[in-house]
Design a protein around this motif. Structure first.
Motif, PDB file in Angstrom:
ATOM      1  N   CYS A 256      49.751  30.506  35.543  1.00 40.78           N
ATOM      2  CA  CYS A 256      50.243  31.055  34.684  1.00 40.78           C
ATOM      3  C   CYS A 256      49.347  32.562  34.542  1.00 40.78           C
ATOM      4  O   CYS A 256      49.543  32.564  33.831  1.00 40.78           O
ATOM      5  CB  CYS A 256      50.231  30.425  33.960  1.00 40.78           C
ATOM      6  N   GLY A 257      47.991  31.534  34.767  1.00 36.11           N
ATOM      7  CA  GLY A 257      46.981  32.184  34.754  1.00 36.11           C
ATOM      8  C   GLY A 257      46.545  32.284  33.391  1.00 36.11           C
ATOM      9  O   GLY A 257      45.213  32.777  32.404  1.00 36.11           O
ATOM     10  N   ALA A 258      46.292  31.339  32.240  1.00 36.04           N
ATOM     11  CA  ALA A 258      45.922  30.511  31.366  1.00 36.04           C
ATOM     12  C   ALA A 258      45.115  30.498  31.147  1.00 36.04           C
ATOM     13  O   ALA A 258      43.723  30.315  29.642  1.00 36.04           O
ATOM     14  CB  ALA A 258      46.520  30.165  30.214  1.00 36.04           C
ATOM     15  N   VAL A 259      44.397  29.840  32.346  1.00 37.39           N
ATOM     16  CA  VAL A 259      42.658  29.360  32.823  1.00 37.39           C
ATOM     17  C   VAL A 259      42.427  30.134  33.441  1.00 37.39           C
ATOM     18  O   VAL A 259      43.043  29.625  34.840  1.00 37.39           O
ATOM     19  CB  VAL A 259      42.611  27.604  32.913  1.00 37.39           C
ATOM     20  N   ARG A 260      41.480  30.703  33.402  1.00 33.87           N
ATOM     21  CA  ARG A 260      40.405  30.733  34.543  1.00 33.87           C
ATOM     22  C   ARG A 260      38.983  30.212  34.678  1.00 33.87           C
ATOM     23  O   ARG A 260      38.502  30.164  33.363  1.00 33.87           O
ATOM     24  CB  ARG A 260      40.807  32.900  34.526  1.00 33.87           C
ATOM     25  N   TYR A 261      38.512  30.731  36.193  1.00 29.37           N
ATOM     26  CA  TYR A 261      36.904  29.741  36.298  1.00 29.37           C
ATOM     27  C   TYR A 261      36.009  30.834  37.396  1.00 29.37           C
ATOM     28  O   TYR A 261      36.846  31.541  38.080  1.00 29.37           O
ATOM     29  CB  TYR A 261      36.912  28.715  36.364  1.00 29.37           C
TER      30      TYR A 261
ATOM     31  N   HIS B 229      49.918  34.488  38.590  1.00 29.60           N
ATOM     32  CA  HIS B 229      49.238  35.061  37.792  1.00 29.60           C
ATOM     33  C   HIS B 229      48.696  34.998  39.007  1.00 29.60           C
ATOM     34  O   HIS B 229      48.716  34.646  40.283  1.00 29.60           O
ATOM     35  CB  HIS B 229      48.114  34.201  37.371  1.00 29.60           C
ATOM     36  N   PRO B 230      48.046  36.633  39.339  1.00 32.33           N
ATOM     37  CA  PRO B 230      47.273  37.006  40.330  1.00 32.33           C
ATOM     38  C   PRO B 230      46.096  36.111  41.484  1.00 32.33           C
ATOM     39  O   PRO B 230      45.538  35.766  40.569  1.00 32.33           O
ATOM     40  CB  PRO B 230      47.271  38.167  40.788  1.00 32.33           C
ATOM     41  N   ASP B 231      46.338  37.007  43.000  1.00 36.44           N
ATOM     42  CA  ASP B 231      44.751  35.782  42.957  1.00 36.44           C
ATOM     43  C   ASP B 231      43.407  36.722  42.754  1.00 36.44           C
ATOM     44  O   ASP B 231      42.748  37.356  43.527  1.00 36.44           O
ATOM     45  CB  ASP B 231      44.801  34.950  43.866  1.00 36.44           C
ATOM     46  N   HIS B 232      43.347  37.179  41.398  1.00 36.93           N
ATOM     47  CA  HIS B 232      41.536  37.871  41.419  1.00 36.93           C
ATOM     48  C   HIS B 232      41.625  38.304  39.585  1.00 36.93           C
ATOM     49  O   HIS B 232      42.714  37.958  39.667  1.00 36.93           O
ATOM     50  CB  HIS B 232      42.174  39.271  41.390  1.00 36.93           C
ATOM     51  N   ASP B 233      40.637  37.824  39.053  1.00 34.05           N
ATOM     52  CA  ASP B 233      40.742  37.762  38.057  1.00 34.05           C
ATOM     53  C   ASP B 233      41.076  39.661  37.355  1.00 34.05           C
ATOM     54  O   ASP B 233      41.531  40.620  38.177  1.00 34.05           O
ATOM     55  CB  ASP B 233      39.202  38.061  37.471  1.00 34.05           C
ATOM     56  N   THR B 234      41.808  39.335  35.622  1.00 29.02           N
ATOM     57  CA  THR B 234      42.143  40.512  35.480  1.00 29.02           C
ATOM     58  C   THR B 234      41.994  40.474  33.810  1.00 29.02           C
ATOM     59  O   THR B 234      41.751  39.934  33.469  1.00 29.02           O
ATOM     60  CB  THR B 234      43.889  40.091  35.033  1.00 29.02           C
ATOM     61  N   ASP B 235      41.640  41.640  33.068  1.00 29.07           N
ATOM     62  CA  ASP B 235      41.400  42.145  32.007  1.00 29.07           C
ATOM     63  C   ASP B 235      42.113  41.363  30.826  1.00 29.07           C
ATOM     64  O   ASP B 235      41.621  40.582  30.028  1.00 29.07           O
ATOM     65  CB  ASP B 235      40.836  43.592  32.141  1.00 29.07           C
ATOM     66  N   GLN B 236      43.702  41.443  31.243  1.00 28.32           N
ATOM     67  CA  GLN B 236      44.576  40.569  30.850  1.00 28.32           C
ATOM     68  C   GLN B 236      45.279  40.061  30.862  1.00 28.32           C
ATOM     69  O   GLN B 236      45.973  39.887  32.138  1.00 28.32           O
ATOM     70  CB  GLN B 236      44.976  41.840  29.283  1.00 28.32           C
ATOM     71  N   TRP B 237      45.957  38.998  30.373  1.00 29.45           N
ATOM     72  CA  TRP B 237      47.332  37.568  31.279  1.00 29.45           C
ATOM     73  C   TRP B 237      47.848  37.592  29.997  1.00 29.45           C
ATOM     74  O   TRP B 237      46.877  36.772  29.763  1.00 29.45           O
ATOM     75  CB  TRP B 237      46.583  36.921  32.436  1.00 29.45           C
ATOM     76  N   PRO B 238      49.463  37.580  30.114  1.00 25.26           N
ATOM     77  CA  PRO B 238      49.991  38.226  30.938  1.00 25.26           C
ATOM     78  C   PRO B 238      49.645  39.483  30.853  1.00 25.26           C
ATOM     79  O   PRO B 238      48.798  40.188  29.885  1.00 25.26           O
ATOM     80  CB  PRO B 238      51.609  37.883  30.327  1.00 25.26           C
ATOM     81  N   SER B 239      50.070  40.290  31.938  1.00 25.31           N
ATOM     82  CA  SER B 239      50.161  41.776  32.014  1.00 25.31           C
ATOM     83  C   SER B 239      50.822  42.331  30.542  1.00 25.31           C
ATOM     84  O   SER B 239      52.277  41.966  30.787  1.00 25.31           O
ATOM     85  CB  SER B 239      50.140  42.715  32.971  1.00 25.31           C
ATOM     86  N   LYS B 240      50.591  43.491  30.494  1.00 25.69           N
ATOM     87  CA  LYS B 240      51.703  44.256  29.426  1.00 25.69           C
ATOM     88  C   LYS B 240      53.138  44.469  30.685  1.00 25.69           C
ATOM     89  O   LYS B 240      53.999  44.457  29.785  1.00 25.69           O
ATOM     90  CB  LYS B 240      50.870  46.098  28.837  1.00 25.69           C
ATOM     91  N   ASP B 241      52.983  45.320  31.648  1.00 25.71           N
ATOM     92  CA  ASP B 241      54.557  44.810  32.034  1.00 25.71           C
ATOM     93  C   ASP B 241      55.115  43.430  32.410  1.00 25.71           C
ATOM     94  O   ASP B 241      56.780  43.510  32.581  1.00 25.71           O
ATOM     95  CB  ASP B 241      53.722  45.345  33.521  1.00 25.71           C
ATOM     96  N   THR B 242      54.497  42.293  32.579  1.00 26.45           N
ATOM     97  CA  THR B 242      55.281  41.046  32.279  1.00 26.45           C
ATOM     98  C   THR B 242      55.074  40.460  30.761  1.00 26.45           C
ATOM     99  O   THR B 242      56.160  39.218  30.656  1.00 26.45           O
ATOM    100  CB  THR B 242      54.595  39.808  33.125  1.00 26.45           C
ATOM    101  N   ALA B 243      55.201  40.879  29.736  1.00 27.43           N
ATOM    102  CA  ALA B 243      54.832  40.159  28.555  1.00 27.43           C
ATOM    103  C   ALA B 243      55.854  40.303  28.046  1.00 27.43           C
ATOM    104  O   ALA B 243      56.744  40.846  28.107  1.00 27.43           O
ATOM    105  CB  ALA B 243      53.209  40.456  27.652  1.00 27.43           C
TER     106      ALA B 243
END
Length: 160
Positions: free
Chosen positions: A9-14, A146-160
């Motif tokens: 879901c993108g809530a945890v990234r490392y 979540h996409p397979d790369h880092d994002t500045d924000q998640w969920p994105s404004k388009d999917t929120a």
């Protein structure tokens, strides 16, 4: 080398700087249950080369010496930590590029499912999801992963 990964879901990234070591498929019964699978692919990083970059994982102490980190929102298994060790293992499937680290061994083979060695001989099929009205397009258009790369924000404004 630098690797990144995270939960579904993108809530945890490392991020991991450097090389992941000891890549293996663990077949022990505890890893089977933690992964909900026949095995769990893991590789280790020095904790000094590892950082959680978004969110906070939840932890479950699966035995006296071991705890396992996961996303409390979507449940993705992410980490394996032997308490007191200066390393942390990441689940290879949670990497943004799961093929970046090839397992070197099969561990915990005393619990390996009896048909494991025959799995690559089974018929192969592409996923078409013909059971859905518009097939894979239905999933693509409603994907919350979540996409397979880092994002500045998640969920994105388009999917929120």
């Amino acid at each position: 080398m630098s690797l990144s990964g995270g939960c579904q879901c993108g809530a945890v990234r490392y991020h991991v700087r450097g090389v992941l070591e000891g890549a293996h498929l663990c077949h022990c019964r505890m890893c089977q249950k933690a992964a909900g699978n026949y095995f769990m692919p893991l590789a280790s990083s020095a904790e000094t080369e590892f950082a959680v970059t978004r969110g906070e994982p939840a932890w479950f102490q699966s035995s006296g010496p071991v705890k396992r980190g996961f996303c409390q929102r979507c449940g993705t298994p992410l980490f394996f930590k032997t308490i007191g060790s200066d390393t942390i293992a990441v689940t290879l499937g949670s990497l943004d590029d799961p093929s970046a680290v090839e397992p070197e061994s099969n561990d915990g083979v005393e619990s390996r499912v009896r048909f494991f060695s025959a799995l690559t001989q089974k018929p192969e099929r592409l996923s078409d999801r013909s059971d859905l009205e518009c097939g894979l397009e239905t999933i693509r258009l409603s994907n919350h992963q979540h996409p397979d790369h880092d994002t500045d924000q998640w969920p994105s404004k388009d999917t929120a």
